[in-house]
Design a protein around this motif. Structure first.
Motif, PDB file in Angstrom:
ATOM      1  N   THR A 268      -4.935  -9.669 -65.614  1.00 35.84           N
ATOM      2  CA  THR A 268      -4.516  -8.710 -64.586  1.00 35.84           C
ATOM      3  C   THR A 268      -5.582  -7.585 -64.329  1.00 35.84           C
ATOM      4  OG1 THR A 268      -3.248  -7.163 -65.947  1.00 35.84           O
ATOM      5  CG2 THR A 268      -2.071  -8.800 -65.205  1.00 35.84           C
ATOM      6  N   SER A 271      -7.474  -7.052 -60.761  1.00 37.45           N
ATOM      7  CA  SER A 271      -6.741  -6.950 -59.784  1.00 37.45           C
ATOM      8  C   SER A 271      -6.604  -5.302 -59.783  1.00 37.45           C
ATOM      9  CB  SER A 271      -5.737  -7.626 -59.650  1.00 37.45           C
ATOM     10  OG  SER A 271      -5.601  -8.780 -59.425  1.00 37.45           O
ATOM     11  N   GLY A 398       4.237  -9.839 -62.673  1.00 35.48           N
ATOM     12  CA  GLY A 398       3.837  -9.891 -61.091  1.00 35.48           C
ATOM     13  C   GLY A 398       4.999  -9.466 -60.292  1.00 35.48           C
ATOM     14  N   LEU A 399       6.168  -9.938 -60.606  1.00 32.06           N
ATOM     15  CA  LEU A 399       7.297  -9.558 -59.912  1.00 32.06           C
ATOM     16  C   LEU A 399       7.285  -7.873 -59.742  1.00 32.06           C
ATOM     17  CD1 LEU A 399       9.880 -12.174 -61.270  1.00 32.06           C
ATOM     18  CD2 LEU A 399       8.935 -12.138 -58.885  1.00 32.06           C
ATOM     19  N   ASP A 402       4.499  -6.673 -57.502  1.00 34.99           N
ATOM     20  CA  ASP A 402       4.992  -6.809 -56.350  1.00 34.99           C
ATOM     21  C   ASP A 402       5.827  -6.015 -55.410  1.00 34.99           C
ATOM     22  OD1 ASP A 402       3.032  -9.048 -56.044  1.00 34.99           O
ATOM     23  OD2 ASP A 402       4.497 -10.481 -56.287  1.00 34.99           O
ATOM     24  N   SER A 403       6.775  -5.631 -56.488  1.00 37.73           N
ATOM     25  CA  SER A 403       7.960  -4.838 -55.949  1.00 37.73           C
ATOM     26  C   SER A 403       7.508  -3.180 -56.107  1.00 37.73           C
ATOM     27  CB  SER A 403       9.094  -5.073 -56.736  1.00 37.73           C
ATOM     28  OG  SER A 403       9.689  -6.474 -56.436  1.00 37.73           O
TER      29      SER A 403
END
Length: 441
Positions: A268, A271, A398-399, A402-403
């Motif tokens: 990660t 990113s 990732g969840l 994203d949130s």
């Protein structure tokens, strides 16, 4: 005779350690190349973003599915022959890349990756306890550190070697044309065929090497340890199941959280760097920096364990350091200019996690599989199954990312290291489940 009694003398370490070091180099070479295979297949096989990540799923799911069959295989043939068979499975998997490339069929590539993963599941199930068993248990973490050093060096080299062999300087223009649909029809199909068929020669050579190395294992003078044929009076062999060893089960959970924390910190970071305004060419250096920190960790393990610090204490220090660094990633901010890049300080704490992560893996294994007697290979297979943390925990990150944002996503690291601290200070000492229930009460 228990595995601990089969330790070979120091004078006999050299050939086994060189052989095992080569194996762990192969583990790293084949595993870490996935990071560049994913975007390469995405372009050459015209995949969606989600489809491209089936590379990692097909590869790592083999650890979960095939580890128990691998254990049963090792019980029948022993570790030495198991290593040979594992290498041949990997040779078969890499050879499947040839028909996959000729037909440009992604499904065959995935089958090949699963077959490679199956071979690695056999090798990991055999090689990790082998490293522990061939010498004194007190210095097992040091030997694992040496193996980790081989693995991470291969991890640094794998993407560079793949890029040097497969990619051309003009490919960036080609990739852009394909993404923008600037070419179509037969011309596009011909270009994609040429692109994907570049993997044929290197993977054919790799398949040949793996097959021949498997044959060489039969000739190399390695002590063959056959699990399942231990003395009936071996320590703790009166237990009916591996589930009767709490320190093993808790150790497998520790491996799950450890590999999850490790892969999150590596996969990660690009990113996260891009979120800070760096472009891809600048950000691509951060995984290598994290890997380099891991090399420092393995070097410390080799130098310090067990002469200066015991592997138990090193595990305690490393898991605590991991928790502190994960808290710093989430909570500490500040402008830093380093290596010509302007970033937030938190990204450097993320990179530094490579140091404790290297030492944590080395510390868990000897504590988790000691005194298993005839259950050694089955216990090892359970530990290898736990490597599927590489596939599942990043999804949770990732969840959250994203949130709530990329940085908030790193809170998933905190419970990972809290559990690792529990295992380092207390969990590895639990010899029966009643001890755990009493501790909870």
């Amino acid at each position: 005779m228990t595995p601990e009694k089969k330790n070979i003398q120091p004078s006999g370490y050299l050939i086994p350690m060189l052989t095992l070091g080569t194996l762990f180099f192969i583990f790293g070479l084949v595993s870490w190349v996935n990071a560049i295979l994913i975007p390469y297949f995405k372009v050459a096989c015209e995949l969606t973003h989600t489809q491209s990540y089936l590379v990692a799923l097909a590869f790592y799911i083999a650890y979960l599915v095939m580890s128990i069959p691998a254990s049963r295989l090792l019980n029948k043939v022993g570790y030495k022959r198991g290593i040979m068979i594992g290498l041949w499975f990997m040779a078969a998997g890499t050879l499947l890349f040839v028909p996959a490339a000729y037909t440009r069929t992604y499904g065959i590539f995935l089958t090949g990756l699963f077959t490679i993963g199956t071979g690695l599941a056999i090798l990991q199930t055999a090689a990790n306890p082998y490293v522990v068993i061939i010498g004194p248990i007190e210095s097992a973490a040091r030997r694992i550190s040496i193996m980790g050093l081989c693995n991470k060096i291969a991890g640094i080299l794998a993407p560079l070697l793949f890029a040097a062999v497969i990619l051309k300087s003009s490919d960036s223009v080609l990739f852009e044309m394909i993404r923008n649909n600037a070419i179509e029809g037969a011309e596009k199909s011909a270009m994609l065929d040429e692109l994907i068929r570049r993997v044929i020669v290197p993977y054919t050579l790799l398949s040949s090497f793996l097959f021949l190395f498997g044959c060489a294992i039969r000739l190399i003078r390695l002590p063959d340890i056959t699990p399942g044929k231990e003395d009936e009076d071996a320590t703790h062999t009166d237990r009916d199941s591996i589930l009767d060893y709490p320190y093993l089960i808790l150790g497998a959970v520790a491996i799950f959280f450890h590999v999850a924390a490790q892969v999150i910190s590596i996969d990660t970071v690009i990113s996260y760097a891009e979120m800070m305004g760096l472009d891809l060419n600048e950000a691509k250096i951060f995984p290598s920096i994290t890997m380099s920190c891991a090399l420092v960790g393995y070097g410390l393990g080799i130098l310090l364990i067990p002469r200066i610090i015991s592997q138990k204490n090193m595990l305690r220090i490393s898991s605590t350091a991991g928790l502190v660094l994960s808290l710093c990633v989430c909570l500490v901010s500040g402008h830093v200019r380093l290596f010509g890049m302007d970033t937030d300080a938190s990204i450097w704490f993320l990179c530094l996690m490579g140091v404790p992560n290297a030492l944590i893996y080395a510390g868990i294994w000897p504590l988790a599989i000691h005194d298993l007697g005839r259950w050694t290979s089955r216990g090892s297979s359970l530990m290898v199954m736990a490597l599927c943390g590489n596939a599942f925990m990043p999804v949770i990150y990732g969840l959250l990312a994203d949130s709530y944002g990329l940085r908030v996503g790193y809170v998933v690291l905190i419970p990972c290291f809290i559990y690792l601290m529990f295992y380092a200070f207390y969990g590895h000492k639990i010899n029966n489940w009643s001890q755990l229930w009493k501790g909870i009460r």
